[in-house]
Design an enzyme around this catalytic site. Structure first.
Site, PDB file in Angstrom:
ATOM      1  N   LYS A  65      -4.526  36.082  -4.304  1.00 58.81           N
ATOM      2  CA  LYS A  65      -4.997  36.621  -3.012  1.00 58.81           C
ATOM      3  C   LYS A  65      -4.091  37.752  -2.551  1.00 58.81           C
ATOM      4  CE  LYS A  65      -4.642  32.629  -0.773  1.00 58.81           C
ATOM      5  NZ  LYS A  65      -4.259  31.721  -1.853  1.00 58.81           N
ATOM      6  N   ARG A 142      -6.884  28.346   6.940  1.00 61.39           N
ATOM      7  CA  ARG A 142      -6.695  27.385   5.861  1.00 61.39           C
ATOM      8  C   ARG A 142      -7.250  26.011   6.229  1.00 61.39           C
ATOM      9  NH1 ARG A 142      -1.971  29.724   3.059  1.00 61.39           N
ATOM     10  NH2 ARG A 142      -1.366  28.452   1.279  1.00 61.39           N
ATOM     11  N   ARG A 176       5.330  32.958 -11.582  1.00 58.42           N
ATOM     12  CA  ARG A 176       5.488  33.968 -10.523  1.00 58.42           C
ATOM     13  C   ARG A 176       6.968  34.261 -10.244  1.00 58.42           C
ATOM     14  NH1 ARG A 176       1.602  33.167  -5.615  1.00 58.42           N
ATOM     15  NH2 ARG A 176       2.495  31.061  -5.542  1.00 58.42           N
ATOM     16  N   ARG A 220       9.805  31.362  -5.938  1.00 56.93           N
ATOM     17  CA  ARG A 220       9.544  30.666  -4.667  1.00 56.93           C
ATOM     18  C   ARG A 220       9.911  29.198  -4.804  1.00 56.93           C
ATOM     19  NH1 ARG A 220       3.622  32.243  -2.360  1.00 56.93           N
ATOM     20  NH2 ARG A 220       3.699  30.031  -1.854  1.00 56.93           N
ATOM     21  N   ARG A 231       0.069  21.361  -3.551  1.00 53.44           N
ATOM     22  CA  ARG A 231      -0.585  22.451  -2.798  1.00 53.44           C
ATOM     23  C   ARG A 231      -2.057  22.558  -3.191  1.00 53.44           C
ATOM     24  NH1 ARG A 231       3.203  26.947  -4.576  1.00 53.44           N
ATOM     25  NH2 ARG A 231       1.780  28.362  -3.536  1.00 53.44           N
TER      26      ARG A 231
END
Ligand code: AMP
Length: 285
Positions: A65, A142, A176, A220, A231
Site C-alpha cells: 500500500k 482499518r 522489508r 520494522r 497482523r
C-alpha cells in the site's frame, strides 16, 4: 481541509473526537472534490486546474500500500497519509503515548480509534497549514467504525484494494528494510510463489538499496514472522469487513498485483485510467 478536521472532531459520540478531529479538514476537502466515483469502469477525476483526490488504499500488511500510494501521491500531487507512519513517528518521539503504542504495535494489534484519529487529525492540520488538499490514505480506515467516521465527514472517491497471496505477504514483510536516513523502503526477498487454484505464479525481484543506504538499513520491529501472522489475523478479523463496507457503496476497486513494482505499477495506472496522465506528466517534466 479545515472543514474536514472539524467534521472528524465532531463525528464521534465521544467528546475526544468532538474536541479533536476531523470536521474541519475533511469537509473543506469534500466541498471541492471531483464527482465521486460511482461505477465501473473507473474514470478518474482529471480536473487539470484543481485536481482533487480523496482515495483510500486497503490491503493486508506487506501488500505494498505504502509503495503504490506514495508513487500515486507524487504523480497526482496530493499527500500520502499513512497512519502506520504517524504511529511510528509517535513511537520515535518518545512522547507520553509511546510506551503504550510500542506494546500494541509489537503485538500486532490495532491502536484505539481515539488515538489513531487524534494522530490523523494532527497530520491533517499540519497539512492544512501548508495548503494541502486531497489525500491518499494508507492504513486508515482499518475498522468499520473508522470507515463510518470517515464517511460521516467526507466523501471518499475511490478505494483501491490491493491483493497478494498470504505466502507472498509474509515473505515480503520479512524481507522489508527501511533506510534509517532517507526513509525509503526496500525489500531483500526474492519471491517465487506457484499460483494456486488457477492463479498465476508470482515472482518479485528484490528491491535493493543503493550503496549509500546499505549500512543504514533497519527492520520494522513488527516485521517478525509471529507478529506478521498476528497482523494478518487482525486484518482478516477487523479490516476485511471494511472492504465490504466500500464494496456495497460501489467504491471498491479490487487489484490483484501481478508481481513486483515493475510489472504492477503500469497495470495499476491502467486500471486507474492514469496511464496517459503519467505519460503527459513525464513529457511535461
Ligand atoms: P502499518 O504501517 O499500516 O502496518 O501500521 C503499523 C501499526 O500501526 C499497525 O499494526 C497498528 O498497530 C497501528 N495502526 C496503523 N493504522 C492504524 C489504524 N487505522 N487503526 C489502528 N491502528 C493502526
Amino acid at each position: 481541509m479545515a472543514a474536514l478536521i472539524r467534521a472528524l472532531r465532531s463525528s464521534s459520540s465521544s467528546s475526544y473526537y468532538t474536541n479533536y478531529f476531523i470536521r474541519r479538514s475533511l469537509s473543506t476537502a469534500a466541498s471541492t472534490t471531483a464527482p465521486p466515483l460511482k461505477s465501473e469502469p473507473f474514470t478518474p477525476f482529471m480536473d487539470t486546474k484543481g485536481k482533487h483526490v480523496q482515495w483510500v488504499f486497503l490491503g493486508c500488511p506487506g501488500v505494498g500500500k505504502g509503495t503504490f500510494a506514495s508513487r500515486l501521491s507524487t504523480l497526482l500531487g496530493v499527500p500520502h497519509i499513512a497512519t502506520g507512519d504517524l504511529v511510528r513517528e509517535e513511537l520515535s518521539a518518545s512522547g507520553p503515548l509511546s510506551k503504550q503504542l510500542t506494546e500494541i504495535v509489537n503485538q500486532g494489534e490495532l491502536v484505539s480509534d481515539e488515538i489513531i484519529i487524534s494522530l490523523l487529525s494532527k497530520r491533517l492540520e499540519t497539512g492544512e497549514a501548508k495548503g494541502e488538499s486531497g489525500f491518499i490514505l494508507d492504513g486508515f480506515p482499518r475498522t468499520v467504525r473508522q470507515a463510518e467516521i470517515l464517511g460521516d465527514v467526507t466523501d471518499i472517491d475511490l478505494v483501491v484494494n490491493l491483493k497478494l497471496p498470504e505466502r507472498v505477504l509474509v515473505e515480503k514483510c520479512l524481507g522489508r528494510r527501511i533506510c534509517s536516513q532517507c526513509g525509503k523502503n526496500f525489500n531483500v526477498a526474492n519471491i517465487n510463489v506457484k499460483g494456486e487454484n488457477g492463479n498465476p505464479d508470482i515472482s518479485m525481484d528484490p528491491l535493493l538499496p543503493p550503496p549509500q543506504c546499505v549500512a543504514k538499513l533497519i527492520t520494522r520491529s513488527d516485521d517478525t514472522e509471529a507478529i506478521v501472522r498476528e497482523r494478518l489475523r487482525v486484518y482478516y478479523e477487523k479490516s476485511q469487513p471494511v472492504e465490504e463496507f466500500y464494496r456495497s457503496q460501489g467504491k471498491l476497486m479490487e487489484f490483484n498485483l501481478p508481481g513486483g513494482l515493475p510489472e504492477s505499477w503500469p497495470k495499476l495506472l491502467e486500471a486507474l485510467n492514469l496511464d496517459e496522465y503519467e505519460d503527459k506528466q513525464s513529457a511535461a517534466a
